[in-house]
Scaffold this motif. Structure first.
Motif, PDB file in Angstrom:
ATOM      1  N   VAL A 195      -4.296   7.682  -9.698  1.00  0.00           N
ATOM      2  CA  VAL A 195      -5.480   7.650 -10.567  1.00  0.00           C
ATOM      3  C   VAL A 195      -6.691   7.229  -9.757  1.00  0.00           C
ATOM      4  O   VAL A 195      -7.773   7.792  -9.882  1.00  0.00           O
TER       5      VAL A 195
ATOM      6  N   THR B 257       5.800  11.039 -11.041  1.00  0.00           N
ATOM      7  CA  THR B 257       6.494   9.802 -10.739  1.00  0.00           C
ATOM      8  C   THR B 257       6.481   8.924 -11.979  1.00  0.00           C
ATOM      9  O   THR B 257       5.668   9.124 -12.868  1.00  0.00           O
ATOM     10  N   LEU B 258       7.372   7.979 -11.999  1.00  0.00           N
ATOM     11  CA  LEU B 258       7.401   7.039 -13.119  1.00  0.00           C
ATOM     12  C   LEU B 258       7.048   5.638 -12.685  1.00  0.00           C
ATOM     13  O   LEU B 258       7.069   4.714 -13.489  1.00  0.00           O
ATOM     14  N   GLU B 259       6.754   5.485 -11.401  1.00  0.00           N
ATOM     15  CA  GLU B 259       6.424   4.145 -10.915  1.00  0.00           C
ATOM     16  C   GLU B 259       4.967   3.857 -11.214  1.00  0.00           C
ATOM     17  O   GLU B 259       4.085   4.624 -10.838  1.00  0.00           O
ATOM     18  N   GLU B 260       4.732   2.726 -11.835  1.00  0.00           N
ATOM     19  CA  GLU B 260       3.379   2.451 -12.289  1.00  0.00           C
ATOM     20  C   GLU B 260       2.405   2.335 -11.112  1.00  0.00           C
ATOM     21  O   GLU B 260       1.295   2.853 -11.164  1.00  0.00           O
ATOM     22  N   ASP B 261       2.826   1.665 -10.052  1.00  0.00           N
ATOM     23  CA  ASP B 261       1.884   1.480  -8.946  1.00  0.00           C
ATOM     24  C   ASP B 261       1.531   2.817  -8.299  1.00  0.00           C
ATOM     25  O   ASP B 261       0.378   3.048  -7.930  1.00  0.00           O
ATOM     26  N   GLU B 262       2.510   3.706  -8.212  1.00  0.00           N
ATOM     27  CA  GLU B 262       2.205   5.007  -7.621  1.00  0.00           C
ATOM     28  C   GLU B 262       1.252   5.795  -8.508  1.00  0.00           C
ATOM     29  O   GLU B 262       0.332   6.457  -8.018  1.00  0.00           O
ATOM     30  N   ILE B 263       1.467   5.699  -9.803  1.00  0.00           N
ATOM     31  CA  ILE B 263       0.561   6.404 -10.717  1.00  0.00           C
ATOM     32  C   ILE B 263      -0.851   5.861 -10.583  1.00  0.00           C
ATOM     33  O   ILE B 263      -1.826   6.620 -10.481  1.00  0.00           O
ATOM     34  N   LEU B 264      -0.938   4.537 -10.550  1.00  0.00           N
ATOM     35  CA  LEU B 264      -2.279   3.955 -10.472  1.00  0.00           C
ATOM     36  C   LEU B 264      -2.949   4.337  -9.165  1.00  0.00           C
ATOM     37  O   LEU B 264      -4.156   4.582  -9.119  1.00  0.00           O
TER      38      LEU B 264
ATOM     39  N   ASN C  29       8.159  -2.329 -12.827  1.00  0.00           N
ATOM     40  CA  ASN C  29       7.191  -1.357 -12.346  1.00  0.00           C
ATOM     41  C   ASN C  29       7.462   0.032 -12.892  1.00  0.00           C
ATOM     42  O   ASN C  29       6.554   0.850 -13.015  1.00  0.00           O
ATOM     43  N   ASN C  30       8.714   0.272 -13.202  1.00  0.00           N
ATOM     44  CA  ASN C  30       9.077   1.610 -13.654  1.00  0.00           C
ATOM     45  C   ASN C  30       8.888   1.731 -15.169  1.00  0.00           C
ATOM     46  O   ASN C  30       9.267   0.845 -15.925  1.00  0.00           O
ATOM     47  N   LEU C  31       8.304   2.843 -15.570  1.00  0.00           N
ATOM     48  CA  LEU C  31       7.968   2.963 -16.990  1.00  0.00           C
ATOM     49  C   LEU C  31       9.209   2.987 -17.874  1.00  0.00           C
ATOM     50  O   LEU C  31       9.228   2.388 -18.944  1.00  0.00           O
TER      51      LEU C  31
END
Lengths: 277, 132, 191, 110, 496, 95, 494, 81
Positions: free
Chosen positions: B129, B119-126, B32-34
């Motif tokens: 968005v 943040t670098l967590e993909e789910d949090e970024i999404l 999950n982390n970029l």
């Protein structure tokens, strides 16, 4: 996502394992890879290029074209990092607050909204998160850096006879400057190698490589055919190949050196060039 | 059965390269982390390098730098079986360079993303968005 | 980068504690350090290179010149220091070796001791050294790190040491004999 | 098996012994600071001994090239001697700045 | 000098990219002219090469003077002879068109932008021209890396989308590399022609099979073929318009070229269609790709994103065509590389102009655009018609061959998918036309005359756009010549 | 002599496992750094041993030297992190 | 048959395209702009006319623009049928141009430049379709025509226009892409050529009857412009366009191109022999007959004048299809002749509707009671034209219906004769009352009480001309009749 | 090629790789990735690919670890997996 990932992974792995069954056994001297092209390289390198390190010869001569683009890859990575991260002055929202430290006493002065200190010998500009460099690390690195650099140049120069070459030497050379940035701070490193210099060196490095190739072209040979340099260097064509390899290795070294520093500068300061790692 | 065992033994390098590669691939897909993904990407690339270098290995051969390159017996005959296949090494030098270049670009992108979303967590970024 | 600012800050000032000249490489009038650096480096080059044909030697000269040009201000050697140091270093090194060996035996003993946890008693020792020069301080700090059960945690430029000692016995003798020997090397044995 | 080889072996094995100490030490010691002791010192000495062994062994077939190679090995030793304390110091400094309290007697292993 | 064209083609942009980079530090105004000059030379030499190929047949250029299996060689045959001019000319036109956009969007970074731009073109040209499987990988990475850099400079979401692209692109490139490794382990060679020569006895080998599959998956990832397309729409949508209009037309097309090259040159059709016999499955995958691309495009309310889904669908066209396994299908696929590059360029240039003037490309921003930017929209109509496949624009003819191939291969599913996607394209584009044409609504009778306020894009953007738009029609009209003189020689003899 | 080197190098590999265990289990980043640093110093020795096993000592020395240098840089960089990010110790959150 | 290679067909197509830039440039001065339109229209007519003697001599004019692949090219061939159609449409363009000026200026329409541009494109496409020598060229111009008509249909830019435009596109473009394109490719795949030939390109191929059947109906329904049911419903919807558009395009160019295409398919692609031997002609006849009847019935119930005309058109177009599909020489002659006769009649009717709208703003029949008092000339023309459509003397429509009826007899299809006659009766039922009410009923609207006030002169003159021509055609149907006969003779040999 | 060491190091490589991915701290991951590179470098030299080993030593162990640390420094150490 995890399950999908697992499925994809397992399927790919199964395919690869399935295919590996038909490989020639590992380290088999009779495998096609070892018997088809490589004997030529191994046996002919010395007489065709007069370079004992076959890898270097293949890298910079037989497959010199690959290597040129490899250098270009590095160069473009540097440009991309710069392009993506560097924050130009115009993009900064507000006039920055500047900090100056009195070198002798360590007193810090803060100047707001873009005012500048008149140039003075006693003050150095620092950043908000400035921490005094550690004495031991600083001194230790100071002593080591010249030797690291010398070693790097040695690696570039002796790529023909021992492992190494332009790329490795360039990386170590770059690492020495990175070491300076780590042990002191980024400003010091940037002062010694300004951004413009790095940017130009990057291009110059690749240019040496490609330009050598183009010179061969102008001398009525194919691109990168170093034997064309024989006339320019006043040596026989085979030695000319050897020298040609050295020239391009130097180019690679310069390009890699500059690019590594460039990437590090941009990444460690997120493009602001103030305070690095 | 013995065939299988001998095959497994004879090609263990290949099995391990596949294992490594799958680890990298899985990390690239499932993490999950970029930055973790970038680590996975590098493992993936090195696995391929391992594969190539394994191709070049030759039993009973030495490193591909000619002995006595210069000097009195500089022109003695070189036998191909004595030296490891240099070609995969050349290719992999290039691949390593490409790897580090990709790494630099990927990290630069990760930094930009972090500047945007903190943040670098993909789910949090999404999630961020989607909110916009 | 502001050009003017750079230039201004870059003026020579000997009194400062700044370690690196801001002038960037190669703008000093005094060529001494360059020459010295060059010869030191060239010695290293010969060891590294192991080739004595003119081609490689000339490459070596060029390389050493480049590095000297770039980094002489980092090394900051002087002719006098070099000779003296070489002479004085050798006995110190031998002594240090002995100490290191002793220290290592001690630590190894601790490591393999079944009741290791009872033997060790880490603590931080603070003291002030009389040494002044950067190089001397750093040599001292590194020597401490390498020898009996102690690691330098922090050194201030003024000579305040913080040392982590693995047990009581290790921390006791500091600064002790070592400081004196180092002071002798660097010619600071006035105290 | 001449005398040279025996010296080499002795040096090598003592080097390995210290390296073992280092490896075990960083596993056994209770906290970060104390782990640095074996890591910083034992490894350095271990490497030093092993390298010396190699340098000697390399001189087996004596030639100028071999001598220079041995010198290079010693150069590595010098380098390690300069770098290792610096690196150790870097790590310990980081620990202090990160606010890691040293382990004191009687605490749990961590 | 003409015997050095193959080298010049790639070297001139490379060298001038470096010069541009230096010029960026010295004087920014020099960057653009140098870049234009470089790409013009490339375009010139690529056209020169095409004519040489037409006259002399396959050209082999030995780099470094080493003969092929040892060194790296360029092979210029009819296939890449056709693709090269397309790549270089598309890049040149877009470069000219991007001048104003770049000045507007990155006033400080024009130097690096043009450097990356020219490097990317270098990479793409190199991919097309090279005859060495590994060299292709290196060039692929150049094109990709610079592409990441160009794409990431855009809106807020651009870096994330690009990072995803980077992951996918890296997996794709690595798979390709791995596949080449598999070929290398069984043949010991890296030269495409040489591999093809060595392969036939090994057709039954599992390693060759795996190599083919892995290479294909890698290439499909890079070209965003259907199940692997997820990265494309976002990456292209959020990028700045100058970059997306370079990358959208070229990258996927060049990757399709690589796929065809793999199928035709390395693993000969005999292996692909006779030994392997999975082409039906791939064609069905292409059918799904086309359908999904069309449907997903229908869902979008955003012009640029809609176009990116069309790109996905178009990839389906080409892959499907190439895998039909007959002459007509392959002709269609090759032709579509050319045509799709041009039409995608056309519509993306239009988007670039719109963004330049209006700063938006959602459907809501397009209201009244026909009045505001009549010339831009005029070109858009031509591009759209070409994508729909209306004669005499070129899109029709490639579709013609594709459908013909589908009929001959009895792949009616593919035919239906093509027609379906054309219909969806009609809906998509006429929806845009309607918005640009009608909104804001006039009164019911429509007799009121709204004086249109023209806000047309500058001439540097319009001229390339119209060159492309007209070339869409010209290429359409000369399809016959292209097919008769070039494309039919691409397909190996004995191929059905 | 070769076999001595071979078994020594295997033993070194075993020692590296021990160091790697420390690097894996942590508990703090700094412990990992110690572990990795220890691996690094063993690697240098191992590299030279491999050189002997190949009977091409002179070729491997350079690598070892480079290795020693660069390992040092990496460790310094990692420790430098804590000089700039004082007190940031967020590993505990996820332990 | 001897052929001449000449560029004139291409010129005829291009001449109206060439004036587009001029029209655009002179958009600020309407008079100049419309002069250009006139010039182009006249030039086009003259070029077409210049080819007439050669055609009448029995030669064909051929011009290949570009060859894409064997058997598929952009190629023009002027034969009798194409000449007939081209003559009709180019001559009517002149008249329509004049009418457009009156209509558009009369209503102060917006976007007149755009209107004239697309009008010109449509005409080019029509002529191109008329002269096309193969299926590909036909398809090309058909598509161009479809798309160029779209801006004309949606000229008003309001919601109604938008939905009509969508419907139009959906039917016409959808059908052509979805049905014609694959059918054409299947043909190409079967025969290896798309060139129209006397015997039909599918004649010699080994296509199964079911495939032929499918192909035929893909073509017939695919050319949705011909408004064969069930592909008809775009036509009434498209009547939202300005009246000249409806007039020229939906009475002459667009729908006629559809029908023309079907005629070409039947004669050039399938061929008479094939159609009759596999009884496919009958199937087409049935569909056409159905359309005739249903169209007429629906027309009967319409109140909007233009919608009525639209449904009438639907029915009338199927006459042509029916006539050709009967496969009897007389029937085919009648069908082809009906292209011309119906064009002149229907365009007059549309002109009248437009003139009424310009002069009074009325659109519905129920509002036109007594309108003859105010607009006698217009309504007189309306009457004449409706007679022509019904098929009664003294108008041209009579001739074509006569031939059609003869054709049914010749083909021994009495059923279709009944259909024809019955539909003529229906035609009469919905046309005659309009004229009757216009002249003989008391106006309900006070507006009609005043003295005679016709539409602008540019509106009235054209409709008078077309009505006159309708009448003349009964007595002198020569060029058209001769062309139709020549065509039939060349196909059937009779 | 010395297969026993090769096998041993290969195992270590896999462990280090998994470790780098499992650590719940990006700085730790970066450091372990450095260890992974060390192992790789060893592996190359065991297989006789000295040039590759050299490159990996300089790039993997040196520069790319520094890049990772720098990037983590500029972003965050936090990670959920």
């Amino acid at each position: 996502m995890k399950i999908i990932g697992l499925i994809i992974t397992v399927v790919t792995g199964a395919l690869l394992i399935y295919a590996a069954a038909d490989f020639p056994a590992w380290s088999d001297p009779a495998s096609p890879a070892s018997t088809y092209l490589s004997p030529h390289f191994i046996e002919k390198t010395m007489e065709e290029t007069s370079v004992p390190n076959i890898v270097t010869a293949v890298l910079a001569d037989y497959r010199g074209f690959d290597t040129m683009f490899e250098t270009t890859v590095i160069f473009s990575a540097g440009v991309v990092c710069f392009f993506l991260l560097r924050i130009s002055r115009r993009e900064e929202e507000e006039p920055e607050t500047r900090y100056y430290r009195h070198v002798l006493t360590g007193v810090t002065i803060q100047l707001k909204e873009g005012y500048k200190m008149p140039p003075s010998a006693d003050f150095e500009r620092i950043d908000a998160v400035w921490t005094p460099p550690d004495l031991i690390i600083k001194t230790g690195c100071r002593i080591l850096i010249p030797f690291v650099q010398l070693f790097a140049l040695y690696v570039i120069a002796h790529g023909h006879h021992s492992p190494g070459g332009g790329f490795q030497g360039g990386v170590i050379l770059g690492a020495s400057v990175i070491l300076l940035a780590i042990s002191h701070d980024l400003r010091t490193a940037v002062r010694r190698m300004s951004e413009k210099l790095i940017g130009i060196l990057c291009a110059v490095g690749v240019f040496i490589y490609a330009g050598t190739g183009a010179l061969c072209l102008l001398l009525k040979q194919n691109f990168l055919d170093y034997s064309a340099l024989a006339g320019v260097l006043h040596v026989d064509p085979i030695t000319a190949r050897s020298h040609g390899i050295l020239i391009v290795e130097i180019g690679v070294g310069i390009a890699v050196l500059a690019t590594m520093i460039w990437i590090y500068n941009n990444i460690s300061s997120a493009g602001r060039y103030r305070q690095g790692l | 059965m013995t065939d299988l065992i001998s095959m497994v033994v004879a090609k263990y390098n290949y099995w391990i390269y596949i294992t490594l590669m799958m680890i990298g691939l899985y990390a690239m897909i499932a993490k999950n982390n970029l930055v973790k993904k970038i680590v996975g990407m590098n493992i993936f690339q090195t696995a391929i390098i391992l594969f190539y270098v394994s191709i070049g290995v030759k039993k009973g051969a030495t490193i591909p730098i000619l002995e006595h390159g210069h000097g009195p017996n500089a022109h003695h005959v070189v036998h191909a079986v004595d030296y490891i296949n240099p070609l995969p090494h050349v290719l992999m030098l290039t691949a390593i360079v490409v790897g580090v270049a990709t790494l630099g670009v990927a990290l630069a992108l990760a930094i930009r993303i972090y500047n945007n979303y903190n943040t670098l967590e993909e789910d949090e970024i999404l999630a961020q968005v989607r909110e916009k | 980068m502001d050009k003017q600012e750079e230039e201004g800050l870059g003026r020579k000032h000997n009194t400062s504690k700044r370690e690196i000249s801001d002038q960037g490489p190669g703008r000093r009038k005094n060529f001494g350090p360059y020459v010295v650096t060059f010869f030191i480096l060239f010695g290293v080059w010969v060891v590294l290179s192991g080739k004595f044909d003119p081609f490689h030697l000339s490459l070596g000269v060029i390389s050493c010149a480049i590095v000297a040009y770039l980094s002489a201000d980092l090394l900051r050697p002087s002719m006098r220091g070099l000779l003296i140091l070489l002479v004085r270093w050798v006995p110190y090194l031998l002594w240090l070796m002995k100490e290191i060996f002793k220290a290592n035996l001690h630590v190894t003993y601790l490591v393999f001791h079944p009741r290791m946890m009872d033997l060790i008693d880490p603590k931080i020792v603070k003291f002030r050294s009389k040494l002044e020069g950067d190089l001397a301080l750093v040599t001292f700090a590194n020597s401490i790190t390498l020898t009996p059960g102690t690691i330098t945690v922090n050194v201030s430029p003024d000579g305040d040491f913080k040392v982590h000692a693995i047990d009581k016995a290790s921390g006791e003798p500091l600064p002790g004999e070592m400081e004196a020997r180092i002071a002798k090397i660097f010619g600071e044995s006035d105290g | 098996m001449d005398i040279m080889n025996i010296i080499v072996c002795v040096l090598l094995f003592s080097g390995l012994f210290f390296l073992t100490g280092g490896a075990v030490g960083i596993l056994r010691f209770p906290d970060f600071y104390s782990r640095l002791h074996p890591a910083g010192k034992l490894d350095t000495l271990g490497s030093l001994l092993a390298m010396t062994a190699f340098a000697l062994f390399n001189l087996h077939h004596f030639s100028l090239g071999a001598l220079l190679t041995s010198l290079k090995i010693l150069l590595i030793v010098v380098f390690i001697f300069l770098a290792s304390p610096t690196a150790t110091h870097g790590i310990v400094d980081a620990g202090v700045r990160a606010g890691l309290a040293p382990w004191t007697k009687g605490e749990k292993r961590r | 000098m003409s015997e050095q064209y193959p080298a010049l083609l790639v070297i001139v942009p490379l060298l001038s990219a470096l010069v541009v980079s230096v010029a960026g530090w010295v004087n920014k105004r020099w960057c653009f002219p140098i870049a234009v000059a470089a790409l013009s030379v490339s375009a010139w030499s690529s056209v020169g090469l095409l004519f040489r190929v037409l006259n002399e047949g396959v050209i082999v250029y030995k780099l470094g003077g080493w003969s092929p299996p040892m060194g790296i060689a360029y092979y210029i045959d009819y296939l890449n002879g056709l693709v090269l001019p397309v790549v270089s000319i598309v890049a040149l036109l877009n470069l000219i068109s991007s001048k104003r956009t770049v000045e507007q969007q990155f006033p400080d970074k024009t130097g690096p932008f043009y450097t990356l731009y020219v490097l990317m073109v270098t990479g793409l040209l190199g991919i097309v021209v090279t005859g060495d499987a590994f060299n292709l990988y290196v060039l692929l990475e150049i094109a990709s890396l610079t592409g990441y850099g160009l794409l990431a400079m855009g809106e807020e979401r651009a870096p994330l989308a690009t990072l995803n692209y980077l992951y996918m692109g890296t997996i794709g490139a690595c798979f390709y590399l791995l596949g080449i490794g598999y070929l290398y382990i069984v043949t010991g060679s890296l030269n495409m022609v040489d591999i093809a020569r060595l392969l036939p006895p090994l057709y039954q080998s599992k390693a060759v099979l795996a190599a083919f599959i892995i290479c294909m998956v890698g290439v499909w990832l890079k070209m965003a073929f259907f199940p692997l397309h997820a990265w494309l729409p976002n990456a292209y949508t959020f990028a700045n318009s100058a970059s997306s209009s370079l990358i959208a037309p070229l990258v996927t097309k060049v990757m399709v070229y690589v796929m065809i090259r793999l199928m035709l040159t390395i693993f000969t059709p005999k292996f692909v269609f006779n030994t392997l016999a999975v082409h039906d499955a791939v064609v069905w995958l292409a059918v799904i790709a086309i359908a999904m691309g069309a449907v997903l495009a229908l869902k979008e309310r955003n012009l640029k994103k809609m176009l990116t889904y069309i790109v996905v669908a178009e990839v389906g066209y080409m892959v499907g065509g190439a895998w039909l396994g007959n002459r007509a299908g392959l002709t269609g696929a090759v032709l579509h590389i050319v045509n799709d590059a041009l039409m995608t360029l056309c519509v993306f240039l239009v988007v670039g102009n719109i963004v330049y003037k209006i700063k938006g490309y959602a459907f809501g921003d397009l209201k009244g655009l026909f009045a505001k930017m009549p010339f831009t929209m005029g070109a858009f109509v031509i591009g759209a018609l070409s994508i729909i496949g209306v004669p005499p624009t070129c899109g029709f003819f490639s579709k013609w061959y594709l459908i013909l191939g589908a009929i001959q291969a009895h792949q009616y599913g593919f035919m239906v998918a093509l027609l379906f996607s054309s219909l969806i394209n009609v809906v998509l584009f006429f929806r845009v036309f309607e918005i640009g044409f009608y909104e804001p609504f006039s009164d019911h009778e429509g007799h009121e005359h709204h004086p249109a306020v023209m806000a047309e894009a500058p001439l540097t953007m319009l001229v390339p756009l119209y060159v492309v738009a007209i070339s869409l029609i010209l290429v359409g009209l000369y399809t016959g010549d292209i097919v008769n003189h070039i494309v039919q020689f691409v397909i190996p003899k004995g191929f059905m | 002599m070769d076999s001595i080197f071979l078994y020594s190098s295997l033993y070194l590999a075993f020692l590296m496992v021990l160091s790697l265990i420390r690097a894996m289990i942590g508990p703090t980043v700094l412990d990992r750094m110690i572990g990795v640093n220890a691996i690094g110093s063993k690697t240098v020795v191992l590299l030279i041993m491999i050189g002997f096993l190949y009977h091409r000592m002179d070729m491997f020395v350079d690598i070892a030297l480079a290795y020693a240098m660069l390992n040092f840089i990496a460790v310094l960089a990692a420790s430098r992190y804590f000089q700039k990010r004082k007190g940031l110790y967020d590993e505990a959150l996820y332990r | 048959m001897e052929t001449i290679t000449s560029i004139r067909p291409l010129l005829a197509v291009l001449v109206s395209l060439l004036i587009i830039p001029l029209v655009v440039v002179s958009s600020r001065s309407p008079n100049v702009r419309e002069t250009w339109t006139f010039v182009a229209a006249v030039a086009k007519f003259l070029i077409v006319l210049s080819m007439l003697p050669a055609i009448l001599r029995g030669t064909e004019i051929v011009y290949t623009v570009v060859q894409f692949m064997p058997g598929a090219a952009i190629k023009f061939r002027v034969d009798a049928l194409g000449m007939l159609f081209a003559l009709v449409s180019s001559s009517l363009w002149i008249i329509t141009s004049a009418y457009s000026i009156g209509y558009m200026r009369g209503l102060k329409e917006h976007g007149q430049t755009r209107y004239f541009c697309f009008f010109a494109i449509c005409l080019s496409a029509t002529i191109g379709a008329a002269f096309s020598a193969n299926l590909l060229t036909l398809y090309l111009f058909y598509e161009i025509l479809s798309l160029a008509t779209y801006p004309l249909v949606t000229h008003h830019q309001d919601l109604e226009a938008r939905s009509s435009g969508r419907k139009y596109l959906l039917y016409v473009v959808g059908a052509s892409i979805g049905l014609v394109l694959p059918a054409m490719l299947i043909c190409y795949n079967l025969a290896g050529t798309l060139e129209f030939s006397k015997n039909g390109i599918l004649a010699g191929t080994a296509a199964s009857p079911s495939l032929l059947f499918i192909l035929l109906f893909m073509f017939v329904f695919g050319f949705a412009k011909s408004a064969i049911m069930p592909m008809h419903s775009w036509l009434p919807a498209a009547m939202v366009a300005p009246t000249p558009v409806s007039a020229l395009l939906h009475a002459v160019a667009v729908v006629k191109v559809g029908v023309f295409s079907i005629v070409r398919i039947l004669t050039g692609v399938f061929g008479i022999q094939l159609l009759s031997s596999s009884h496919l002609g009958m199937a087409v006849c049935c569909v056409a007959a159905f359309t005739i009847l249903v169209g007429s019935f629906i027309a009967l119930s319409q109140d909007g004048l233009k919608r009525l005309l639209a449904f009438s058109t639907i029915a009338q177009l199927s006459y042509i299809v029916l006539g050709v599909a009967l496969l009897s020489p007389k029937g085919m002659t009648g069908g082809m002749l009906h292209i011309a006769m119906h064009a002149f009649g229907k365009i007059t009717l549309f002109f009248c509707a437009g003139a009424i709208f310009v002069a009074t703003g009325k659109k519905n029949i129920s509002e036109m009671i007594g309108i003859g008092r105010r607009m006698p000339v217009t309504m007189a023309a309306f009457f004449i034209a409706s007679l022509s459509i019904i098929g009664m003397p003294p108008c041209g429509g009579f001739i074509s219906k006569w031939y059609l009826a003869l054709g049914t007899l010749q083909a021994h299809q009495i059923g279709f004769l009944v259909v024809l006659l019955f539909s003529s009766l229906l035609n009469a039922c919905y046309f005659i009352p309009i004229t009757y009410k216009a002249f003989f009923c008391r106006p309900e609207d006070a507006m009609f009480e005043n003295k005679v006030q016709e539409a602008p002169v540019f509106c009235v003159v054209p409709l008078v001309i077309t009505a006159t021509i309708s009448v003349i055609l009964l007595f002198y149907p020569q060029p058209f009749l001769r062309l139709a006969r020549m065509m039939v003779q060349s196909i059937t040999g009779v | 090629m010395i297969w026993p060491i090769d096998l041993a190091i290969l195992t270590l490589v896999v462990i280090a790789g998994i470790g780098a991915l499992m650590v719940k701290d990006l700085l730790g991951a970066a450091i372990l990735f450095g260890a992974y590179s060390f192992m790789m470098c060893l592996l190359w030299s065991i297989m006789g690919a000295v040039d590759v080993a050299f490159t990996e030593a300089s790039v993997g162990a040196g520069v790319s670890t520094v890049f990772f640390v720098a990037a983590v420094f500029r972003t965050s150490r936090r990670t959920k997996d």
